[in-house]
Design an enzyme around this catalytic site. Structure first.
Site, PDB file in Angstrom:
ATOM      1  N   ASP A  44       5.051   3.994   8.216  1.00  0.00           N
ATOM      2  CA  ASP A  44       4.231   3.465   9.292  1.00  0.00           C
ATOM      3  C   ASP A  44       5.156   3.297  10.501  1.00  0.00           C
ATOM      4  O   ASP A  44       6.293   2.880  10.335  1.00  0.00           O
ATOM      5  CB  ASP A  44       3.686   2.107   8.907  1.00  0.00           C
ATOM      6  N   ASP A  73       0.812  -1.213   0.000  1.00  0.00           N
ATOM      7  CA  ASP A  73       0.000   0.000   0.000  1.00  0.00           C
ATOM      8  C   ASP A  73       0.849   1.268   0.000  1.00  0.00           C
ATOM      9  O   ASP A  73       0.308   2.375  -0.052  1.00  0.00           O
ATOM     10  CB  ASP A  73      -0.970   0.010   1.194  1.00  0.00           C
TER      11      ASP A  73
END
Length: 304
Positions: free
Chosen positions: A209, A64
């Site tokens: 992240d 992603d």
């Protein structure tokens, strides 16, 4: 300086949110942070002059955040790009792109420089800005980034310049650049005679992240805008460590500790829809928080 949050979903794209990607436009140059599936479609929808793409910074190799890269690079060739392009990312990104090109999924006809990051530090720099990186705390190798505009000259004293008969043109530019000049009458003018104190440049941090960590805090310190992942809500606080993500409250706590001016929450799990719950939780820790939406444009103002 303008930020455009192109894709704001976590894990997978949805009807409302595309996969992860954010862009920063600075004086006509565009810098892309992550390139999830569909990023080039989002760029086409945006107001960005993305033909002026200067560099791409990939945080990590989860799909992603990178599955849109090969397609975007190929499209730039179809648009007859000739200017060089730099791509920075974690260990493995060279192999990823080599496989894409070997399988002919991406044709590159312009100078492409791919750099695998080996250590924290400055990756890209010129007279006006620099981009640095630091390793985040995710389940795979992952890098966060900070775009830092360098200090700007102090405000030029127009009235005093008129009184000293300093002509418009190159002489004034040299003074603003910090150079000592000599006028036609032989008078020497020092920059400090006409310039006020230097002014700080703007600073945008991109942290996706990650679990909260020292590097996270370092990149965000005194940021004008902190773009931070906010994958889950506070009720999942005991589990996010296993996934290498942050809750909205943790993102807000980083912004508060770092004394950031503005927090933009992104990388939103599809379970939260419009993200209202996450936004409300974050605001209890850090009031000046916004929820990123796809194609949200945000001007980064100067601190006065």
């Amino acid at each position: 300086m303008k930020i455009v949050t192109l894709g704001t979903s976590a894990g997978r794209p949805t009807i409302e949110r595309s996969a992860s990607a954010s862009a920063l436009e600075f004086e006509g140059e565009v810098f892309l942070f992550d390139c999830g599936e569909g990023t080039q479609v989002q760029l086409a929808k945006s107001t960005l002059h993305w033909g002026n793409l200067k560099a791409i910074f990939i945080s990590h190799l989860h799909g992603d955040h990178i599955h849109g890269l090969a397609g975007l690079l190929g499209t730039l060739s179809l648009q007859d790009r000739e200017a060089p392009l730099k791509v920075f990312g974690p260990t493995g990104i060279k192999k990823y792109m080599a496989v894409m090109m070997e399988l002919k999924t991406s044709w590159i006809r312009y100078p492409l420089e791919i750099t695998e990051i080996r250590a924290a530090g400055v990756l890209l720099e010129n007279k006006k800005y620099f981009v640095e990186c630091a390793k985040l705390n995710h389940v795979v190798e992952c890098w966060g980034y900070a775009f830092r505009e360098k200090t700007r000259p102090g405000i030029f004293n127009e009235e005093k310049a008129k009184a000293l008969n300093i002509p418009f043109g190159p002489i004034r530019r040299e003074i603003v650049e910090g150079k000592i000049v000599t006028l036609e009458n032989g008078q020497i003018i020092k920059p400090e005679e006409l310039l006020g104190p230097v002014r700080p440049g703007r600073h945008v941090a991109h942290c996706l992240d990650t679990q909260p960590c020292r590097s996270d805090l370092y990149l965000a310190e005194n940021a004008d805008v902190l773009i931070h992942e906010s994958t889950f809500d506070h009720s999942l606080n005991s589990k996010v460590k296993d996934w290498g993500h942050s809750t909205s409250c943790q993102a807000a706590d980083i912004a508060r500790q770092a004394k950031a001016t503005q927090l933009l929450l992104t990388h939103i799990s599809p379970r939260y829809g419009n993200g209202k719950q996450l936004l409300e939780e974050a605001k209890t820790e850090f009031k000046n928080t916004k929820m990123a939406q796809d194609l949200l444009e945000f001007e980064v103002p100067y601190r006065e």
